[in-house]
Design a protein around this motif. Structure first.
Motif, PDB file in Angstrom:
ATOM      1  N   ASP A 187      32.632  41.209  38.823  1.00 12.38           N
ATOM      2  CA  ASP A 187      32.085  39.832  38.871  1.00 12.38           C
ATOM      3  C   ASP A 187      31.352  39.597  40.188  1.00 12.38           C
ATOM      4  O   ASP A 187      30.290  38.973  40.217  1.00 12.38           O
ATOM      5  CB  ASP A 187      33.218  38.796  38.817  1.00 12.38           C
ATOM      6  CG  ASP A 187      33.990  38.840  37.520  1.00 12.38           C
ATOM      7  OD1 ASP A 187      33.434  39.306  36.513  1.00 12.38           O
ATOM      8  OD2 ASP A 187      35.151  38.385  37.532  1.00 12.38           O
ATOM      9  N   ARG A 232      35.423  35.718  32.110  1.00 13.72           N
ATOM     10  CA  ARG A 232      35.971  34.477  32.679  1.00 13.72           C
ATOM     11  C   ARG A 232      35.704  34.379  34.190  1.00 13.72           C
ATOM     12  O   ARG A 232      35.235  33.357  34.680  1.00 13.72           O
ATOM     13  CB  ARG A 232      37.467  34.352  32.405  1.00 13.72           C
ATOM     14  CG  ARG A 232      38.016  33.028  32.941  1.00 13.72           C
ATOM     15  CD  ARG A 232      39.446  32.776  32.538  1.00 13.72           C
ATOM     16  NE  ARG A 232      39.561  32.581  31.118  1.00 13.72           N
ATOM     17  CZ  ARG A 232      40.428  33.223  30.332  1.00 13.72           C
ATOM     18  NH1 ARG A 232      41.272  34.083  30.860  1.00 13.72           N
ATOM     19  NH2 ARG A 232      40.469  33.002  29.045  1.00 13.72           N
ATOM     20  N   SER A 262      41.332  41.921  46.876  1.00 15.10           N
ATOM     21  CA  SER A 262      42.614  41.897  46.151  1.00 15.10           C
ATOM     22  C   SER A 262      42.266  41.460  44.725  1.00 15.10           C
ATOM     23  O   SER A 262      42.307  40.278  44.402  1.00 15.10           O
ATOM     24  CB  SER A 262      43.621  40.970  46.810  1.00 15.10           C
ATOM     25  OG  SER A 262      43.045  39.730  47.138  1.00 15.10           O
ATOM     26  N   ARG A 284      31.852  18.104  40.831  1.00 14.90           N
ATOM     27  CA  ARG A 284      32.899  19.123  40.633  1.00 14.90           C
ATOM     28  C   ARG A 284      33.500  19.019  39.234  1.00 14.90           C
ATOM     29  O   ARG A 284      33.731  20.024  38.564  1.00 14.90           O
ATOM     30  CB  ARG A 284      33.991  18.961  41.710  1.00 14.90           C
ATOM     31  CG  ARG A 284      35.205  19.873  41.498  1.00 14.90           C
ATOM     32  CD  ARG A 284      34.829  21.339  41.708  1.00 14.90           C
ATOM     33  NE  ARG A 284      35.894  22.255  41.353  1.00 14.90           N
ATOM     34  CZ  ARG A 284      36.063  22.842  40.161  1.00 14.90           C
ATOM     35  NH1 ARG A 284      35.195  22.600  39.173  1.00 14.90           N
ATOM     36  NH2 ARG A 284      37.058  23.669  39.958  1.00 14.90           N
ATOM     37  N   SER A 331      47.872  31.301  34.948  1.00 17.78           N
ATOM     38  CA  SER A 331      47.058  32.425  34.459  1.00 17.78           C
ATOM     39  C   SER A 331      47.558  33.746  35.042  1.00 17.78           C
ATOM     40  O   SER A 331      48.325  33.757  36.003  1.00 17.78           O
ATOM     41  CB  SER A 331      45.614  32.215  34.905  1.00 17.78           C
ATOM     42  OG  SER A 331      45.580  32.176  36.319  1.00 17.78           O
ATOM     43  N   GLY A 376      37.346  41.875  38.803  1.00 17.00           N
ATOM     44  CA  GLY A 376      36.978  40.905  39.840  1.00 17.00           C
ATOM     45  C   GLY A 376      35.866  41.456  40.714  1.00 17.00           C
ATOM     46  O   GLY A 376      34.923  40.734  41.076  1.00 17.00           O
ATOM     47  N   GLU A 401      33.485  29.037  28.794  1.00 12.40           N
ATOM     48  CA  GLU A 401      34.548  29.976  28.401  1.00 12.40           C
ATOM     49  C   GLU A 401      34.738  29.942  26.881  1.00 12.40           C
ATOM     50  O   GLU A 401      34.957  30.975  26.243  1.00 12.40           O
ATOM     51  CB  GLU A 401      35.862  29.618  29.104  1.00 12.40           C
ATOM     52  CG  GLU A 401      35.843  29.964  30.588  1.00 12.40           C
ATOM     53  CD  GLU A 401      37.161  29.631  31.296  1.00 12.40           C
ATOM     54  OE1 GLU A 401      38.191  29.482  30.617  1.00 12.40           O
ATOM     55  OE2 GLU A 401      37.136  29.514  32.532  1.00 12.40           O
ATOM     56  N   ARG A 441      39.785  32.011  43.057  1.00 12.75           N
ATOM     57  CA  ARG A 441      39.566  30.676  43.645  1.00 12.75           C
ATOM     58  C   ARG A 441      39.277  30.786  45.134  1.00 12.75           C
ATOM     59  O   ARG A 441      38.323  30.206  45.651  1.00 12.75           O
ATOM     60  CB  ARG A 441      40.831  29.832  43.497  1.00 12.75           C
ATOM     61  CG  ARG A 441      40.907  29.141  42.195  1.00 12.75           C
ATOM     62  CD  ARG A 441      42.130  28.242  42.122  1.00 12.75           C
ATOM     63  NE  ARG A 441      42.383  27.969  40.713  1.00 12.75           N
ATOM     64  CZ  ARG A 441      42.943  28.825  39.883  1.00 12.75           C
ATOM     65  NH1 ARG A 441      43.361  29.991  40.313  1.00 12.75           N
ATOM     66  NH2 ARG A 441      43.081  28.536  38.599  1.00 12.75           N
ATOM     67  N   THR A 443      42.709  40.722  41.147  1.00  6.24           N
ATOM     68  CA  THR A 443      43.904  40.398  40.358  1.00  6.24           C
ATOM     69  C   THR A 443      43.900  41.098  38.996  1.00  6.24           C
ATOM     70  O   THR A 443      44.956  41.241  38.390  1.00  6.24           O
ATOM     71  CB  THR A 443      44.074  38.871  40.196  1.00  6.24           C
ATOM     72  OG1 THR A 443      42.912  38.325  39.559  1.00  6.24           O
ATOM     73  CG2 THR A 443      44.299  38.197  41.540  1.00  6.24           C
ATOM     74  N   CYS A 444      42.739  41.555  38.523  1.00  7.57           N
ATOM     75  CA  CYS A 444      42.720  42.351  37.277  1.00  7.57           C
ATOM     76  C   CYS A 444      43.466  43.663  37.519  1.00  7.57           C
ATOM     77  O   CYS A 444      44.262  44.107  36.681  1.00  7.57           O
ATOM     78  CB  CYS A 444      41.286  42.683  36.849  1.00  7.57           C
ATOM     79  SG  CYS A 444      40.304  41.273  36.397  1.00  7.57           S
ATOM     80  N   GLY A 496      45.765  35.740  36.778  1.00 10.70           N
ATOM     81  CA  GLY A 496      45.274  35.818  38.160  1.00 10.70           C
ATOM     82  C   GLY A 496      46.208  35.083  39.111  1.00 10.70           C
ATOM     83  O   GLY A 496      46.549  35.582  40.182  1.00 10.70           O
TER      84      GLY A 496
HETATM   85  C1  LIG Z   1      39.134  30.291  38.870  1.00 13.16           C
HETATM   86  C2  LIG Z   1      39.204  30.983  37.520  1.00 13.16           C
HETATM   87  C3  LIG Z   1      38.419  32.283  37.602  1.00 13.16           C
HETATM   88  C4  LIG Z   1      40.640  31.270  37.127  1.00 13.16           C
HETATM   89  O1  LIG Z   1      41.170  32.201  38.017  1.00 13.16           O
HETATM   90  P1  LIG Z   1      42.695  32.678  38.016  1.00 13.16           P
HETATM   91  O2  LIG Z   1      42.915  33.422  39.295  1.00 13.16           O
HETATM   92  O3  LIG Z   1      43.600  31.530  37.707  1.00 13.16           O
HETATM   93  O4  LIG Z   1      42.916  33.722  36.898  1.00 13.16           O
HETATM   94  P2  LIG Z   1      42.341  34.389  35.586  1.00 13.16           P
HETATM   95  O5  LIG Z   1      43.263  35.503  35.334  1.00 13.16           O
HETATM   96  O6  LIG Z   1      42.136  33.398  34.476  1.00 13.16           O
HETATM   97  O7  LIG Z   1      40.868  34.923  35.972  1.00 13.16           O
HETATM   98  C5  LIG Z   1      40.616  35.600  37.142  1.00 13.16           C
HETATM   99  C6  LIG Z   1      39.335  36.409  37.012  1.00 13.16           C
HETATM  100  O8  LIG Z   1      38.644  36.358  38.263  1.00 13.16           O
HETATM  101  C7  LIG Z   1      38.141  37.641  38.634  1.00 13.16           C
HETATM  102  N1  LIG Z   1      38.832  38.070  39.879  1.00 13.16           N
HETATM  103  C8  LIG Z   1      39.999  38.706  40.027  1.00 13.16           C
HETATM  104  N2  LIG Z   1      40.320  38.872  41.316  1.00 13.16           N
HETATM  105  C9  LIG Z   1      39.314  38.331  42.010  1.00 13.16           C
HETATM  106  C10 LIG Z   1      39.079  38.164  43.410  1.00 13.16           C
HETATM  107  N3  LIG Z   1      39.954  38.591  44.321  1.00 13.16           N
HETATM  108  N4  LIG Z   1      37.938  37.552  43.767  1.00 13.16           N
HETATM  109  C11 LIG Z   1      37.048  37.115  42.857  1.00 13.16           C
HETATM  110  N5  LIG Z   1      37.226  37.229  41.517  1.00 13.16           N
HETATM  111  C12 LIG Z   1      38.348  37.818  41.108  1.00 13.16           C
HETATM  112  C13 LIG Z   1      38.440  38.555  37.470  1.00 13.16           C
HETATM  113  O9  LIG Z   1      37.377  38.581  36.566  1.00 13.16           O
HETATM  114  C14 LIG Z   1      39.627  37.891  36.776  1.00 13.16           C
HETATM  115  O10 LIG Z   1      39.716  38.206  35.404  1.00 13.16           O
HETATM  116  C15 LIG Z   1      38.462  30.184  36.469  1.00 13.16           C
HETATM  117  O11 LIG Z   1      38.714  30.670  35.183  1.00 13.16           O
HETATM  118  C16 LIG Z   1      38.706  28.688  36.437  1.00 13.16           C
HETATM  119  O12 LIG Z   1      39.681  28.133  36.876  1.00 13.16           O
HETATM  120  N6  LIG Z   1      37.761  28.026  35.880  1.00 13.16           N
HETATM  121  C17 LIG Z   1      37.817  26.588  35.717  1.00 13.16           C
HETATM  122  C18 LIG Z   1      36.506  26.055  35.284  1.00 13.16           C
HETATM  123  C19 LIG Z   1      35.691  25.681  36.494  1.00 13.16           C
HETATM  124  O13 LIG Z   1      36.068  24.887  37.347  1.00 13.16           O
HETATM  125  N7  LIG Z   1      34.479  26.211  36.581  1.00 13.16           N
HETATM  126  C20 LIG Z   1      33.582  25.901  37.632  1.00 13.16           C
HETATM  127  C21 LIG Z   1      32.479  26.891  37.797  1.00 13.16           C
HETATM  128  S1  LIG Z   1      31.625  27.263  36.317  1.00 13.16           S
END
Ligand SMILES: CC(C)(COP(=O)(O)OP(=O)(O)OC[C@H]1O[C@@H](n2cnc3c(N)ncnc32)[C@H](O)[C@@H]1O)[C@@H](O)C(=O)NCCC(=O)NCCS
Ligand SMILES: Nc1ncnc2c1ncn2[C@@H]1O[C@H](COP(=O)(O)OP(=O)(O)OP(=O)(O)O)[C@@H](O)[C@H]1O
Length: 286
Positions: A267, A106, A210, A81, A151, A264, A92, A166, A212-213, A153
């Motif tokens: 993605d 992202r 849901s 992990r 963030s 989202g 990123e 997440r 978050t974008c 999100g």
């Molecule tokens: C978990 C992440 C996406 C951060 O999410 P967070 O909710 O905090 O917000 P953030 O605004 O930075 O990004 C969210 C992005 O997820 C996508 N998204 C939005 N809503 C959703 C949803 N409901 N379900 C799935 N994806 C979504 C969109 O592209 C959005 O821009 C990620 O950046 C992170 O924490 N990465 C850490 C590195 C890691 O552990 N990587 C492991 C795998 S490579």
């Protein structure tokens, strides 16, 4: 699990990385997507273009390769992990360097990164259920090195009390498994073109996510408009029908008027295409 020589494993890791990159490009080019960057233009975005999305996708291939190599036939534990978290954050940075600081992918790095790792943990291929459950197991483990960022999100999930990126991964990608993949198969079976079937799969995700974008830019009103608009497309018979096309164009106008972009959902469409290709019984992938 098949035991492969190191050369075969390396070739499969490289194929997983290429596939993840291709799914990002296929998602970005797919048109017409409501509010999103596509072959027609920038959607609701000022700072994104298709060329930038494609450059970003190419910049991420080495990250996906590193994820596949490091995860090869390993169990889901904290050591993996933390490695995957570090590689994802490096990815990123690669993306930011390639785009001049614009967030193109992202959320996609997170979803596809976990799925590439999970596929590698299974030795290159697995069926969709075990694959997504393994990705969920990895996403549910703590990562001590993760920075404590509040963030956009995270803000949206707290403000509106909804799950975000997440939770989607930790719950084994329910929008992909229960909505998008079944819709992709149904639409293909009734004679939709591949693009129409992919757009229908995107609509299926948008009926319930849901995103978050969307919440960050257009609030709950924007999210409700997205979900209802996507439902209208599917109720009209999907994107292959005249009614579905009209409803899709209406949804696009609505999303642009609200400055909303379902990143989202996009993605998760890329994640759907990845699983469809890695897990298909008649796949010609490996
Ligand atoms: C978990 C992440 C996406 C951060 O999410 P967070 O909710 O905090 O917000 P953030 O605004 O930075 O990004 C969210 C992005 O997820 C996508 N998204 C939005 N809503 C959703 C949803 N409901 N379900 C799935 N994806 C979504 C969109 O592209 C959005 O821009 C990620 O950046 C992170 O924490 N990465 C850490 C590195 C890691 O552990 N990587 C492991 C795998 S490579
Ligand atoms: N075709 C696409 N068009 C737009 N966004 C997409 C597309 N495909 C995937 N995305 C996802 O959407 C996210 C970008 O969303 P957004 O622009 O809301 O992020 P931001 O830069 O943090 O916010 P803002 O643009 O509101 O400042 C990316 O993380 C990416 O993974």
């Amino acid at each position: 699990m098949k035991l492969l020589s190191q050369t075969q494993a390396e070739a499969q890791a490289s194929q997983l990385a290429t596939l993840a990159r291709d799914c990002l490009i296929d998602e970005a080019r797919l048109s017409p997507k409501p509010g999103l960057v596509d072959s027609r233009g920038n959607g609701a975005h000022q700072d994104l273009t298709l060329a930038l999305m494609e450059r970003s996708a190419h910049s991420l291939a080495p990250t996906f390769l590193a994820l596949a190599r490091h995860s090869w036939q390993r169990p889901a534990d904290i050591a993996l992990r933390e490695t995957v978290g570090r590689l994802g954050r490096d990815g990123e940075q690669q993306m930011m360097a390639a785009t001049g600081g614009v967030n193109t992918h992202r959320g996609a790095i997170w979803a596809l990164g976990l799925l590439v790792s999970a596929a590698a943990m299974h030795g290159g291929a697995a069926s969709a259920d075990p694959l997504t459950r393994t990705a969920a197991a990895l996403a549910s483990l703590p990562d001590r090195a993760a920075p404590k960022l509040f963030s956009k999100g995270l803000k949206a999930t707290h403000r509106y009390r909804v799950p975000g990126a997440r939770e989607e991964a930790q719950q084994a990608f329910p929008h992909v498994m229960k909505l998008a993949l079944p819709q992709l198969l149904i639409s293909r079976a009734v004679g939709a073109s591949e693009s129409e079937a992919r757009l229908d799969a995107l609509m299926a995700i948008m009926t319930s996510l849901s995103d978050t974008c969307v919440l960050s830019r257009a609030g709950m009103a924007g999210l409700t408009a997205m979900q209802h608009g996507a439902q209208a497309v599917l109720l009209a018979g999907g994107c292959r029908t005249a009614g579905g096309k009209l409803a899709l164009a209406q949804l696009d106008r609505r999303m642009l008027a609200l400055n909303a972009s379902p990143g989202g959902a996009a993605d998760l469409l890329a994640a759907t295409l990845f699983i469809d290709r890695v897990c298909s019984p008649e796949h010609t992938y490996f």
